[in-house]
Design a protein around this motif. Structure first.
Motif, PDB file in Angstrom:
ATOM      1  N   THR A  71       0.807  -1.223   0.000  1.00 10.75           N
ATOM      2  CA  THR A  71       0.000   0.000   0.000  1.00 10.75           C
ATOM      3  C   THR A  71       0.840   1.274   0.000  1.00 10.75           C
ATOM      4  O   THR A  71       0.318   2.347  -0.249  1.00 10.75           O
ATOM      5  N   GLN A 109      -6.442  10.899   4.947  1.00 20.62           N
ATOM      6  CA  GLN A 109      -7.202  10.065   4.023  1.00 20.62           C
ATOM      7  C   GLN A 109      -8.084  10.928   3.121  1.00 20.62           C
ATOM      8  O   GLN A 109      -8.788  11.810   3.606  1.00 20.62           O
ATOM      9  N   LEU A 161     -11.013   9.989   0.479  1.00 21.01           N
ATOM     10  CA  LEU A 161     -11.850   8.865   0.050  1.00 21.01           C
ATOM     11  C   LEU A 161     -12.846   9.376  -0.981  1.00 21.01           C
ATOM     12  O   LEU A 161     -13.666  10.248  -0.678  1.00 21.01           O
ATOM     13  N   LEU A 172      -3.401   8.653   2.277  1.00 25.30           N
ATOM     14  CA  LEU A 172      -4.073   7.625   1.485  1.00 25.30           C
ATOM     15  C   LEU A 172      -5.053   8.266   0.512  1.00 25.30           C
ATOM     16  O   LEU A 172      -5.849   9.124   0.886  1.00 25.30           O
ATOM     17  N   GLU A 185      -8.023   6.888  -1.870  1.00 23.46           N
ATOM     18  CA  GLU A 185      -8.801   5.710  -2.234  1.00 23.46           C
ATOM     19  C   GLU A 185      -9.932   6.114  -3.171  1.00 23.46           C
ATOM     20  O   GLU A 185     -10.666   7.060  -2.901  1.00 23.46           O
ATOM     21  N   ARG A 245     -13.290   4.667  -5.195  1.00 25.68           N
ATOM     22  CA  ARG A 245     -14.271   3.593  -5.264  1.00 25.68           C
ATOM     23  C   ARG A 245     -15.362   3.956  -6.259  1.00 25.68           C
ATOM     24  O   ARG A 245     -15.687   5.128  -6.446  1.00 25.68           O
ATOM     25  N   SER A 300     -13.489  -0.950  -4.591  1.00 32.24           N
ATOM     26  CA  SER A 300     -12.268  -0.153  -4.529  1.00 32.24           C
ATOM     27  C   SER A 300     -11.399  -0.473  -5.740  1.00 32.24           C
ATOM     28  O   SER A 300     -11.019  -1.625  -5.945  1.00 32.24           O
ATOM     29  N   SER A 344      -6.272   2.179  -4.099  1.00 31.05           N
ATOM     30  CA  SER A 344      -6.117   2.486  -2.676  1.00 31.05           C
ATOM     31  C   SER A 344      -4.636   2.399  -2.320  1.00 31.05           C
ATOM     32  O   SER A 344      -4.110   1.330  -2.017  1.00 31.05           O
ATOM     33  N   CYS A 356      -1.140   4.858  -0.581  1.00 33.40           N
ATOM     34  CA  CYS A 356      -0.627   6.075   0.039  1.00 33.40           C
ATOM     35  C   CYS A 356       0.406   6.717  -0.874  1.00 33.40           C
ATOM     36  O   CYS A 356       1.161   6.024  -1.563  1.00 33.40           O
ATOM     37  N   ARG A 375     -13.240   2.691   6.561  1.00 33.40           N
ATOM     38  CA  ARG A 375     -12.108   3.616   6.575  1.00 33.40           C
ATOM     39  C   ARG A 375     -12.089   4.623   7.723  1.00 33.40           C
ATOM     40  O   ARG A 375     -11.045   5.211   8.016  1.00 33.40           O
TER      41      ARG A 375
END
Length: 276
Positions: A54, A64, A66, A99, A101, A103, A114, A117, A119, A178
């Motif tokens: 990751t 994060q 998302l 991170l 991510e 989706r 996902s 995902s 970092c 998450r």
């Protein structure tokens, strides 16, 4: 008269001279050791141990972002270009160890898939040749993060459409997976929902009730999709379609839903272009 005795030269000065040099030398060695120790510690802090898959710090992401893309209906060409520009800018400012991510929204029990995902390993701009290898860092960022992310963004916008739009269920799944841990709650969290924002499930459908938040609260969806957003900052990016729904009213509905579920509504963005 008797002669005065000659005074003997004191040995202290000559004896002290090499001792002074020794002290100075020892101090210099200590200073050098401290300097290298500081550089080494700084390098470790800038480049903590990371998970090989990751690229996240083993202690967890530092931040994060998302992103949930609703492609249960087609996305117009202009809107696609606008989304890609906005997401590219967001990814470029993600700090090292943060991170990202991505989706896509799915109908049914799967809810979301996902497709990216990872970092950010950093692009090397924070490194110098004493504490790191900026050229290698830049290559790693291009090959393992930036390039795959751009490919995933493009793929997300070309997924297959579906008959339902379980937006709340998708957000709920993303929040549970998450935002639920203690570590996740200790860092900045940002959500971006990209959709026409027209919730359409058996529990609640805007095609039946419109963007009526009171109607939602009275529906089974209020209990079924109750979500802990854990203080995350949430943006909604509205895909405009040629229908009768008022974009401002739809965004207001989601602002209320986000606040009602423990999130911080940050902004509503009307994407350019009209999607089919």
């Amino acid at each position: 008269m008797s002669r005065r005795p000659r005074s003997r030269r004191s040995p202290r000065k000559s004896d002290a001279f090499p001792l002074g040099w020794a002290i100075a030398g020892a101090a210099a060695l200590v200073a050098i050791a401290v300097g290298f120790g500081w550089l080494y510690t700084g390098a470790l802090q800038a480049n903590p141990e990371r998970d090989a898959d990751t690229m996240c710090p083993k202690t967890g992401p530092t931040e994060q972002v998302l992103v949930l893309v609703d492609v249960t209906d087609p996305v117009g060409t202009i809107a696609q270009a606008d989304i890609l520009n906005q997401l590219n800018a967001m990814a470029d400012t993600l700090p090292k160890g943060g991170l990202f991510e991505l989706r896509t929204l799915e109908p049914g029990d799967a809810r979301t898939t996902s497709i990216f995902s990872l970092c950010s390993p950093g692009d090397g701009s924070d490194l110098d040749h004493w504490t790191g290898n900026p050229e290698a860092a830049r290559k790693r960022w291009d090959e393992r993060f930036d390039g795959p992310l751009r490919a995933a963004m493009d793929a997300a916008l070309h997924a297959q459409p579906a008959d339902t739009s379980p937006i709340m269920a998708g957000i709920q799944q993303m929040a549970v997976e998450r935002l639920g841990s203690t570590q996740a709650k200790s860092i900045p969290n940002r959500m971006v929902i990209i959709s026409d924002l027209l919730e359409n499930t058996p529990a609640f459908s805007m095609y039946r009730y419109g963007p009526d938040f009171d109607a939602y609260l009275a529906s089974p969806a209020a209990a079924e999709y109750s979500t802990d957003l854990a203080g995350a900052r949430v943006e909604v990016w509205l895909l405009r379609r040629g229908n009768e729904f008022n974009g401002t009213e739809v965004s207001t509905f989601w602002a209320n839903w986000i606040r009602d579920n423990g999130g911080a509504f940050e902004r509503g963005l009307n994407l350019q272009g009209v999607s089919p």
